[in-house]
Design a protein around this motif. Structure first.
Motif, PDB file in Angstrom:
ATOM      1  N   GLY A 123      -6.326  -3.228   6.683  1.00  0.00           N
ATOM      2  CA  GLY A 123      -4.997  -3.825   6.609  1.00  0.00           C
ATOM      3  C   GLY A 123      -4.915  -4.875   5.516  1.00  0.00           C
ATOM      4  O   GLY A 123      -3.928  -4.946   4.769  1.00  0.00           O
ATOM      5  N   ALA A 124      -5.945  -5.691   5.393  1.00  0.00           N
ATOM      6  CA  ALA A 124      -5.967  -6.726   4.353  1.00  0.00           C
ATOM      7  C   ALA A 124      -6.017  -6.091   2.971  1.00  0.00           C
ATOM      8  O   ALA A 124      -5.374  -6.571   2.032  1.00  0.00           O
ATOM      9  N   ALA A 125      -6.761  -5.007   2.833  1.00  0.00           N
ATOM     10  CA  ALA A 125      -6.849  -4.321   1.540  1.00  0.00           C
ATOM     11  C   ALA A 125      -5.500  -3.715   1.156  1.00  0.00           C
ATOM     12  O   ALA A 125      -5.076  -3.809   0.002  1.00  0.00           O
ATOM     13  N   VAL A 126      -4.825  -3.105   2.109  1.00  0.00           N
ATOM     14  CA  VAL A 126      -3.510  -2.515   1.834  1.00  0.00           C
ATOM     15  C   VAL A 126      -2.512  -3.611   1.471  1.00  0.00           C
ATOM     16  O   VAL A 126      -1.738  -3.469   0.516  1.00  0.00           O
ATOM     17  N   TYR A 127      -2.543  -4.710   2.202  1.00  0.00           N
ATOM     18  CA  TYR A 127      -1.657  -5.832   1.906  1.00  0.00           C
ATOM     19  C   TYR A 127      -1.902  -6.358   0.489  1.00  0.00           C
ATOM     20  O   TYR A 127      -0.965  -6.605  -0.271  1.00  0.00           O
ATOM     21  N   GLY A 128      -3.158  -6.521   0.130  1.00  0.00           N
ATOM     22  CA  GLY A 128      -3.500  -7.010  -1.202  1.00  0.00           C
ATOM     23  C   GLY A 128      -3.052  -6.060  -2.292  1.00  0.00           C
ATOM     24  O   GLY A 128      -2.554  -6.489  -3.343  1.00  0.00           O
ATOM     25  N   ALA A 129      -3.208  -4.763  -2.058  1.00  0.00           N
ATOM     26  CA  ALA A 129      -2.795  -3.770  -3.051  1.00  0.00           C
ATOM     27  C   ALA A 129      -1.279  -3.788  -3.245  1.00  0.00           C
ATOM     28  O   ALA A 129      -0.793  -3.736  -4.380  1.00  0.00           O
ATOM     29  N   ILE A 130      -0.551  -3.869  -2.157  1.00  0.00           N
ATOM     30  CA  ILE A 130       0.918  -3.900  -2.256  1.00  0.00           C
ATOM     31  C   ILE A 130       1.369  -5.175  -2.955  1.00  0.00           C
ATOM     32  O   ILE A 130       2.256  -5.152  -3.811  1.00  0.00           O
ATOM     33  N   LYS A 131       0.750  -6.281  -2.612  1.00  0.00           N
ATOM     34  CA  LYS A 131       1.103  -7.559  -3.254  1.00  0.00           C
ATOM     35  C   LYS A 131       0.824  -7.498  -4.756  1.00  0.00           C
ATOM     36  O   LYS A 131       1.624  -7.968  -5.564  1.00  0.00           O
ATOM     37  N   TYR A 132      -0.299  -6.893  -5.145  1.00  0.00           N
ATOM     38  CA  TYR A 132      -0.656  -6.773  -6.559  1.00  0.00           C
ATOM     39  C   TYR A 132       0.311  -5.848  -7.303  1.00  0.00           C
ATOM     40  O   TYR A 132       0.718  -6.149  -8.420  1.00  0.00           O
ATOM     41  N   MET A 133       0.677  -4.729  -6.676  1.00  0.00           N
ATOM     42  CA  MET A 133       1.557  -3.755  -7.328  1.00  0.00           C
ATOM     43  C   MET A 133       2.981  -4.289  -7.500  1.00  0.00           C
ATOM     44  O   MET A 133       3.680  -3.881  -8.413  1.00  0.00           O
ATOM     45  N   THR A 134       3.419  -5.166  -6.623  1.00  0.00           N
ATOM     46  CA  THR A 134       4.788  -5.675  -6.699  1.00  0.00           C
ATOM     47  C   THR A 134       4.879  -7.036  -7.381  1.00  0.00           C
ATOM     48  O   THR A 134       5.973  -7.600  -7.488  1.00  0.00           O
ATOM     49  N   LYS A 135       3.755  -7.560  -7.860  1.00  0.00           N
ATOM     50  CA  LYS A 135       3.743  -8.853  -8.536  1.00  0.00           C
ATOM     51  C   LYS A 135       4.444  -8.728  -9.891  1.00  0.00           C
ATOM     52  O   LYS A 135       4.190  -7.806 -10.659  1.00  0.00           O
ATOM     53  N   LYS A 136       5.336  -9.644 -10.174  1.00  0.00           N
ATOM     54  CA  LYS A 136       6.101  -9.625 -11.420  1.00  0.00           C
ATOM     55  C   LYS A 136       5.261 -10.180 -12.567  1.00  0.00           C
ATOM     56  O   LYS A 136       4.515 -11.134 -12.397  1.00  0.00           O
ATOM     57  N   ASP A 137       5.392  -9.581 -13.758  1.00  0.00           N
ATOM     58  CA  ASP A 137       4.688 -10.089 -14.925  1.00  0.00           C
ATOM     59  C   ASP A 137       5.586 -11.073 -15.676  1.00  0.00           C
ATOM     60  O   ASP A 137       6.611 -11.504 -15.166  1.00  0.00           O
ATOM     61  N   MET A 138       5.220 -11.411 -16.895  1.00  0.00           N
ATOM     62  CA  MET A 138       5.986 -12.390 -17.669  1.00  0.00           C
ATOM     63  C   MET A 138       7.400 -11.901 -17.987  1.00  0.00           C
ATOM     64  O   MET A 138       8.304 -12.702 -18.207  1.00  0.00           O
ATOM     65  N   ASN A 139       7.586 -10.596 -18.047  1.00  0.00           N
ATOM     66  CA  ASN A 139       8.896 -10.031 -18.360  1.00  0.00           C
ATOM     67  C   ASN A 139       9.757  -9.836 -17.115  1.00  0.00           C
ATOM     68  O   ASN A 139      10.875  -9.349 -17.209  1.00  0.00           O
TER      69      ASN A 139
END
Length: 61
Positions: free
Chosen positions: A10-26
């Motif tokens: 569950g923690a791994a899935v949460y981390g992956a989703i958080k990483y994939m939806t993290k906004k970049d500089m643009n």
């Protein structure tokens, strides 16, 4: 052991989703980029399918 394993997954899935939806500089995320490019990839896949179909028909005869 089962509870620990489930919590770890569950923690791994949460981390992956958080990483994939993290906004970049643009202000765009990886998911936004995937959504933007998906129609282009679908068209390429359809074209490749049609080309393979033609090649297989040539080989058959």
């Amino acid at each position: 052991m089962g509870l620990f394993k489930t919590a770890l997954i569950g923690a791994a899935v949460y981390g992956a989703i958080k990483y994939m939806t993290k906004k970049d500089m643009n202000g765009r995320s990886m998911v936004d980029n995937l959504r933007e490019k998906a129609p282009e990839w679908i068209e390429k896949a359809k074209n490749m399918k049609d080309e393979l179909k033609v090649e297989l028909e040539k080989q058959r005869w």
